[in-house]
Write an enzyme that holds these catalytic residues in place. Structure first.
Site, PDB file in Angstrom:
ATOM      1  N   PRO A 123     -10.837   8.357  -0.306  1.00 55.43           N
ATOM      2  CA  PRO A 123     -10.149   7.445   0.602  1.00 55.43           C
ATOM      3  C   PRO A 123     -10.838   6.076   0.619  1.00 55.43           C
ATOM      4  O   PRO A 123     -12.063   5.985   0.655  1.00 55.43           O
ATOM      5  CB  PRO A 123     -10.262   8.142   1.963  1.00 55.43           C
ATOM      6  CG  PRO A 123     -10.424   9.580   1.625  1.00 55.43           C
ATOM      7  CD  PRO A 123     -11.215   9.613   0.353  1.00 55.43           C
ATOM      8  N   GLU A 124     -10.036   5.031   0.576  1.00 57.69           N
ATOM      9  CA  GLU A 124     -10.581   3.682   0.578  1.00 57.69           C
ATOM     10  C   GLU A 124     -10.430   3.059   1.965  1.00 57.69           C
ATOM     11  O   GLU A 124      -9.993   3.714   2.912  1.00 57.69           O
ATOM     12  CB  GLU A 124      -9.913   2.849  -0.516  1.00 57.69           C
ATOM     13  CG  GLU A 124     -10.204   3.392  -1.915  1.00 57.69           C
ATOM     14  CD  GLU A 124      -9.794   2.441  -3.022  1.00 57.69           C
ATOM     15  OE1 GLU A 124      -9.604   1.237  -2.753  1.00 57.69           O
ATOM     16  OE2 GLU A 124      -9.644   2.901  -4.169  1.00 57.69           O
TER      17      GLU A 124
END
Length: 279
Positions: free
Chosen positions: A2-3
């Site tokens: 996840p960014e």
């Protein structure tokens, strides 16, 4: 992994349900994830009031009464389950469970166990070993054309690699760097020291716009990633180049002889870009 937009989405989901509530039950189901859980974590959390939340780069900080913050990193496959009125029953790969005084149940699920949880004094958040030395947040005013010009001066690494350096700017990841470079019409292979000036003046607003739109869309869905309420993010439907190898980008649809979006490998990661538009 996840960014920034995905982590921001998770943090906002937790904030909406937990801020101002008291933790009435805390349970740690294994001794460690990437690193050991802090000793006495469950006892420290039980009875604490959740005062607020902050995101720093790809980390979530949950501030609790008594002067501590719970630092959470989702890792590669971590996610947060947030449910109301669910019995406090352990689910597969659920390593940390919290229950609030109004019935919300939070479960940190991480099958691959690359995530982490730690306790840090709230007043010392930015000196934690995982956060110390990070650059400015890309959505803050501190990240500007002038600061980017200064940070890139003399750097002979490709601009994509430079933007992934958390000491230069905090929280940028592979997907959104590819997307921002496309918007700014900058080749990911261009050496960083050649970007200051007109190119940086395009790149900074491109980064901010890409992240802002992704957050508004709820983040992108990547493998195990879901929002706390289980809804998938949908920014991936707006990707302009990422994972679109061989397709024509939106501005090359009418161009004859366009070879489409290209894929190269930089530092072991896939990079996607338009060879006609990005220079």
């Amino acid at each position: 992994m996840p960014e920034l937009p995905e982590v921001e989405t998770v943090m906002r989901g937790l904030q909406a349900r937990l801020e101002g509530r008291r933790i009435v039950h805390a349970q740690v189901n294994r001794p460690d994830l990437r690193w050991p859980f802090p000793a006495g974590l469950a006892a420290r959390l039980e009875g604490a009031e959740v005062l607020g939340f902050r995101r720093r780069a790809k980390y979530i900080l949950m501030r609790i009464s008594g002067g501590d913050s719970v630092l959470i990193h989702l890792g590669m496959s971590g996610r947060i389950n947030l449910t109301l009125g669910t019995p406090n029953a352990e689910t597969l790969h659920e390593h940390l469970v919290l229950q609030t005084d109004d019935g919300w149940r939070v479960g940190f699920v991480d099958p691959r166990r690359f995530g982490s949880v730690d306790l840090v004094p709230t007043a010392q958040e930015d000196t934690h070993r995982l956060l110390a030395g990070m650059g400015p947040e890309p959505l803050d005013d501190a990240f500007s054309v002038s600061t980017l010009n200064e940070a890139l001066a003399g750097k002979r690494t490709p601009i994509k690699a430079a933007l992934l350096d958390q000491r230069l700017v905090a929280g940028l990841g592979n997907i959104y760097v590819c997307e921002a470079l496309f918007r700014a019409r900058i080749s990911p292979s261009r050496l960083a020291y050649t970007v200051p000036g007109a190119r940086a003046a395009r790149l900074v607003p491109a980064i901010k716009a890409t992240l802002t739109e992704a957050i508004a869309a709820g983040g992108s869905s990547l493998r195990d990633y879901v929002q706390p309420d289980g809804e998938l993010g949908y920014f991936q439907h707006a990707w302009k180049v990422y994972r679109r190898e061989g397709e024509r980008c939106e501005e090359c649809l009418v161009e004859t002889g366009c070879v489409g979006v290209r894929r190269i490998v930089q530092s072991g990661r896939s990079t996607f870009y338009c060879g006609r538009l990005q220079r």
